[in-house]
Structures are given as C-alpha cells and as structure tokens.
Write a protein that holds these residues in place. Structure first.
Motif, PDB file in Angstrom:
ATOM      1  N   ILE A  47      17.085 -20.955 -45.396  1.00  0.00           N
ATOM      2  CA  ILE A  47      16.799 -21.228 -46.803  1.00  0.00           C
ATOM      3  C   ILE A  47      15.335 -20.971 -47.153  1.00  0.00           C
ATOM      4  CG2 ILE A  47      18.695 -22.863 -47.064  1.00  0.00           C
ATOM      5  CD1 ILE A  47      16.728 -25.141 -46.821  1.00  0.00           C
ATOM      6  N   SER A  48      14.481 -20.823 -46.141  1.00  0.00           N
ATOM      7  CA  SER A  48      13.106 -20.410 -46.396  1.00  0.00           C
ATOM      8  C   SER A  48      12.539 -19.828 -45.110  1.00  0.00           C
ATOM      9  CB  SER A  48      12.233 -21.587 -46.872  1.00  0.00           C
ATOM     10  OG  SER A  48      12.017 -22.514 -45.828  1.00  0.00           O
ATOM     11  N   GLY A  49      11.497 -18.997 -45.262  1.00  0.00           N
ATOM     12  CA  GLY A  49      10.908 -18.360 -44.096  1.00  0.00           C
ATOM     13  C   GLY A  49      11.703 -17.139 -43.655  1.00  0.00           C
TER      14      GLY A  49
ATOM     15  N   PHE B 207      16.686 -12.181 -40.129  1.00  0.00           N
ATOM     16  CA  PHE B 207      17.390 -13.164 -40.953  1.00  0.00           C
ATOM     17  C   PHE B 207      16.459 -13.725 -42.036  1.00  0.00           C
ATOM     18  CE2 PHE B 207      19.194 -13.287 -36.663  1.00  0.00           C
ATOM     19  CZ  PHE B 207      20.541 -13.044 -36.930  1.00  0.00           C
ATOM     20  N   PRO B 208      16.501 -13.152 -43.234  1.00  0.00           N
ATOM     21  CA  PRO B 208      15.747 -13.698 -44.362  1.00  0.00           C
ATOM     22  C   PRO B 208      16.515 -14.857 -44.985  1.00  0.00           C
ATOM     23  CG  PRO B 208      16.945 -11.759 -45.058  1.00  0.00           C
ATOM     24  CD  PRO B 208      17.211 -11.895 -43.583  1.00  0.00           C
ATOM     25  N   PRO B 209      15.956 -15.533 -45.977  1.00  0.00           N
ATOM     26  CA  PRO B 209      16.695 -16.602 -46.660  1.00  0.00           C
ATOM     27  C   PRO B 209      18.019 -16.099 -47.221  1.00  0.00           C
ATOM     28  CG  PRO B 209      14.383 -16.690 -47.254  1.00  0.00           C
ATOM     29  CD  PRO B 209      14.561 -15.424 -46.469  1.00  0.00           C
ATOM     30  N   GLY B 210      19.062 -16.905 -47.033  1.00  0.00           N
ATOM     31  CA  GLY B 210      20.398 -16.527 -47.484  1.00  0.00           C
ATOM     32  C   GLY B 210      21.284 -15.997 -46.374  1.00  0.00           C
ATOM     33  N   GLU B 211      20.694 -15.662 -45.213  1.00  0.00           N
ATOM     34  CA  GLU B 211      21.476 -15.146 -44.094  1.00  0.00           C
ATOM     35  C   GLU B 211      21.855 -16.274 -43.136  1.00  0.00           C
ATOM     36  OE1 GLU B 211      22.684 -12.081 -43.437  1.00  0.00           O
ATOM     37  OE2 GLU B 211      21.965 -11.447 -45.407  1.00  0.00           O
ATOM     38  N   VAL B 212      23.011 -16.105 -42.483  1.00  0.00           N
ATOM     39  CA  VAL B 212      23.447 -17.085 -41.491  1.00  0.00           C
ATOM     40  C   VAL B 212      23.269 -16.507 -40.092  1.00  0.00           C
ATOM     41  CG1 VAL B 212      25.089 -18.302 -42.960  1.00  0.00           C
ATOM     42  CG2 VAL B 212      25.840 -16.284 -41.690  1.00  0.00           C
ATOM     43  N   LEU B 213      23.071 -17.372 -39.138  1.00  0.00           N
ATOM     44  CA  LEU B 213      23.008 -16.978 -37.734  1.00  0.00           C
ATOM     45  C   LEU B 213      23.740 -18.017 -36.904  1.00  0.00           C
ATOM     46  CD1 LEU B 213      20.435 -18.703 -36.063  1.00  0.00           C
ATOM     47  CD2 LEU B 213      19.274 -17.594 -37.959  1.00  0.00           C
ATOM     48  N   GLY B 214      24.236 -17.577 -35.761  1.00  0.00           N
ATOM     49  CA  GLY B 214      25.008 -18.477 -34.907  1.00  0.00           C
ATOM     50  C   GLY B 214      26.468 -18.532 -35.298  1.00  0.00           C
ATOM     51  N   GLY B 215      26.996 -17.408 -35.823  1.00  0.00           N
ATOM     52  CA  GLY B 215      28.375 -17.388 -36.299  1.00  0.00           C
ATOM     53  C   GLY B 215      29.416 -17.677 -35.238  1.00  0.00           C
ATOM     54  N   ALA B 216      29.051 -17.586 -33.955  1.00  0.00           N
ATOM     55  CA  ALA B 216      30.005 -17.887 -32.879  1.00  0.00           C
ATOM     56  C   ALA B 216      30.462 -19.341 -32.922  1.00  0.00           C
ATOM     57  CB  ALA B 216      29.384 -17.574 -31.516  1.00  0.00           C
TER      58      ALA B 216
ATOM     59  N   GLU C 159      19.605 -28.444 -56.454  1.00  0.00           N
ATOM     60  CA  GLU C 159      18.856 -27.566 -55.551  1.00  0.00           C
ATOM     61  C   GLU C 159      19.785 -26.595 -54.837  1.00  0.00           C
ATOM     62  OE1 GLU C 159      15.063 -30.408 -54.267  1.00  0.00           O
ATOM     63  OE2 GLU C 159      16.947 -30.504 -53.139  1.00  0.00           O
ATOM     64  N   ALA C 160      20.966 -27.103 -54.426  1.00  0.00           N
ATOM     65  CA  ALA C 160      21.939 -26.252 -53.745  1.00  0.00           C
ATOM     66  C   ALA C 160      22.414 -25.140 -54.656  1.00  0.00           C
ATOM     67  CB  ALA C 160      23.127 -27.088 -53.262  1.00  0.00           C
ATOM     68  N   VAL C 161      22.720 -25.478 -55.882  1.00  0.00           N
ATOM     69  CA  VAL C 161      23.191 -24.487 -56.855  1.00  0.00           C
ATOM     70  C   VAL C 161      22.090 -23.466 -57.136  1.00  0.00           C
ATOM     71  CG1 VAL C 161      23.974 -24.132 -59.215  1.00  0.00           C
ATOM     72  CG2 VAL C 161      24.869 -26.053 -57.889  1.00  0.00           C
ATOM     73  N   ALA C 162      20.850 -23.942 -57.276  1.00  0.00           N
ATOM     74  CA  ALA C 162      19.718 -23.048 -57.540  1.00  0.00           C
ATOM     75  C   ALA C 162      19.493 -22.100 -56.373  1.00  0.00           C
ATOM     76  CB  ALA C 162      18.460 -23.861 -57.810  1.00  0.00           C
ATOM     77  N   PHE C 163      19.636 -22.607 -55.157  1.00  0.00           N
ATOM     78  CA  PHE C 163      19.464 -21.766 -53.965  1.00  0.00           C
ATOM     79  C   PHE C 163      20.506 -20.652 -53.929  1.00  0.00           C
ATOM     80  CE2 PHE C 163      21.047 -20.932 -49.640  1.00  0.00           C
ATOM     81  CZ  PHE C 163      19.917 -20.337 -49.096  1.00  0.00           C
ATOM     82  N   VAL C 164      21.759 -20.999 -54.207  1.00  0.00           N
ATOM     83  CA  VAL C 164      22.829 -20.003 -54.191  1.00  0.00           C
ATOM     84  C   VAL C 164      22.610 -18.956 -55.273  1.00  0.00           C
ATOM     85  CG1 VAL C 164      25.302 -19.647 -54.539  1.00  0.00           C
ATOM     86  CG2 VAL C 164      24.502 -21.563 -53.143  1.00  0.00           C
ATOM     87  N   LYS C 165      22.156 -19.380 -56.439  1.00  0.00           N
ATOM     88  CA  LYS C 165      21.907 -18.432 -57.527  1.00  0.00           C
ATOM     89  C   LYS C 165      20.777 -17.472 -57.178  1.00  0.00           C
ATOM     90  CE  LYS C 165      23.591 -21.090 -61.510  1.00  0.00           C
ATOM     91  NZ  LYS C 165      23.208 -21.760 -62.780  1.00  0.00           N
ATOM     92  N   GLU C 166      19.758 -17.975 -56.471  1.00  0.00           N
ATOM     93  CA  GLU C 166      18.598 -17.136 -56.167  1.00  0.00           C
ATOM     94  C   GLU C 166      18.876 -16.160 -55.031  1.00  0.00           C
ATOM     95  OE1 GLU C 166      13.868 -17.460 -54.879  1.00  0.00           O
ATOM     96  OE2 GLU C 166      15.058 -19.288 -55.211  1.00  0.00           O
TER      97      GLU C 166
ATOM     98  N   MET D  18      19.151 -30.568 -42.564  1.00  0.00           N
ATOM     99  CA  MET D  18      18.055 -29.628 -42.793  1.00  0.00           C
ATOM    100  C   MET D  18      17.079 -29.705 -41.631  1.00  0.00           C
ATOM    101  SD  MET D  18      15.447 -29.339 -46.039  1.00  0.00           S
ATOM    102  CE  MET D  18      16.801 -29.169 -47.196  1.00  0.00           C
ATOM    103  N   ARG D  19      16.764 -28.533 -41.073  1.00  0.00           N
ATOM    104  CA  ARG D  19      15.816 -28.496 -39.952  1.00  0.00           C
ATOM    105  C   ARG D  19      14.689 -27.538 -40.277  1.00  0.00           C
ATOM    106  NH1 ARG D  19      18.965 -27.504 -34.441  1.00  0.00           N
ATOM    107  NH2 ARG D  19      16.792 -27.408 -33.725  1.00  0.00           N
TER     108      ARG D  19
END
Length: 231
Positions: free
Chosen positions: A59-61, A80-89, A6-13, A36-37
């Motif tokens: 990863i979704s939403g 922040f769509p899927p694939g983006e990070v937040l809270g980089g501080a 699932e992790a590999v599939a998520f990164v590919k998508e 996961m939250r």
C-alpha cells in the motif's frame, strides 16, 4: 488498521487487480481482516524456500522479488509497487513455499493476510481467486516478454524495455521525469547484459538527455523517447 474510507480511497487510487470487481463493502470487509505491517528500507519481507504463510498487498513504498544463485548473486525477478500483491502461494490448498525472496526497496507498508484468513475470504468472496489467477497470468505475460527479448532483441532494446517496464510499474513521478530506485547491476541482470554494457548504454542515453544517473537511482526524462526507438 485502515478505515473504510481509507480502504475505498486506496482502491480508487491504485486499482489493485487483487480487489477488482468487489463492492466497497466487500473491499472494506477484506481489508478489515488484514493486519498492517511496516518494513524498513532493505528489510526482507519474505524468504525464498520458507513456508508461504502470508499474502501481502503493498500500500506504500516499493518491494522487489529476487532469487539467490549458488554463488550468492542476487537476481531480481519482480517489482512490487503499491497495489501489487506478493506471496500468492498462500492461496493454495496444499501448503507451499515462497519461490522468491522479497525485500522492501524503501520504507514500505503492506496489508497482510495469513494463509488461513485469505483462504477463508476466498471462499466467502470467490472473485478473489479469479483476481489471483489474473495476477498470475500477468506474471506469465512478463516472463514471455522477457524470454522473447532475451532471444530476439539487442542489448539496447532489452535495456530500454527493462527501464520502460520499471517506469510504468515502480517509477515515481518527480520534477523532471520518472525516478527509479535501481542500480546498474540490477538493470544489467534484468536485461541479460553485462554491467559494462549497461553502463555504456546508460551513459550514451545520459549524454543525449534521455535520462540522468545518480548513485542507486535513474531519472528517466523522456520515457516515451526511450521506448519508441532504440534511442
């Protein structure tokens, strides 16, 4: 938790920049260290001014970063769509605070690393730090474009740019075009125009068939037409 496939599939998508340049085994190891939250629509993920104790990977939403003015007005900052990070501080060696609040636009899921874990992983996998810097650079690019638009572009051009950026960043492909979960007030804030001006221009574009408006949503039927000219 996500399984390795699932992790590999998520990164590919979604190809998150945060995990660029890492092998499948490294990605699986990093994701295995996360929790996961799930977040309900309109629920707050991070609070402005609170300790930046966690890093989130959507990863979704969809999620939206915002600031509150002294008058209580909500100002959108980032999406922040899927694939983006937040809270980089949370990466920083010195404890910091979240610069913006973040809320889930719809039902969303994120992988979450606490500050201790993500800092340990960044030592184990230095590429994570480089990727985090690339994400920060992307934010600066967005800020630069918005600053130039605010000083040099017309209201129509700014609104078209905001819609185009949202379509590529958080738009969802549906029958008939690209759908955005966004209100007129939010578009007006991002384009630095009044709500009246935003509504007037959107109505003009709707009459031309470029988009369709419903409550809290915009369907872009012709994003290319919108971005190729002032429509």
């Amino acid at each position: 938790m996500m399984t390795t496939p699932e992790a590999v599939a998520f990164v590919k998508e979604f190809k998150p920049r945060f995990l660029e340049g890492l092998s499948s085994l490294q990605v699986a190891s990093i994701i295995a260290a996360a929790t996961m939250r799930r977040f309900r629509a309109r629920s707050v993920i991070t609070h402005e001014g609170y300790p930046a104790d966690d890093l989130f990977l959507m990863i979704s939403g969809r999620a939206r970063g915002f600031c509150m003015t002294r008058e209580g007005k909500k100002i959108p900052v980032f999406w922040f769509p899927p694939g983006e990070v937040l809270g980089g501080a949370a990466f920083l060696s010195k404890p910091a605070k979240y610069l913006v609040s973040t809320e889930a636009i719809n039902k969303s899921t994120a992988l979450v690393w606490d500050r201790t874990t993500i800092r340990f992983l960044s030592i184990q996998y230095p590429r994570l730090i480089e990727n985090a810097l690339l994400v920060a650079y992307d934010y600066f690019v967005v800020y630069r474009a918005l600053h130039i638009a605010a000083t040099c572009h017309t209201a129509r051009q700014r609104l078209a740019q905001v819609l185009g950026n949202l379509a590529s960043g958080m738009g969802q492909r549906v029958a008939g075009g690209v759908e955005l979960d966004v209100r007129n007030e939010e578009l007006a804030n991002e384009a630095n125009v009044t709500i009246f001006t935003a509504s007037r221009i959107l109505n003009e574009w709707q009459s031309k068939g470029i988009l369709a408006k419903t409550r809290g949503k915009v369907l872009l039927r012709s994003p290319d037409v919108l971005m190729s000219s002032e429509a």
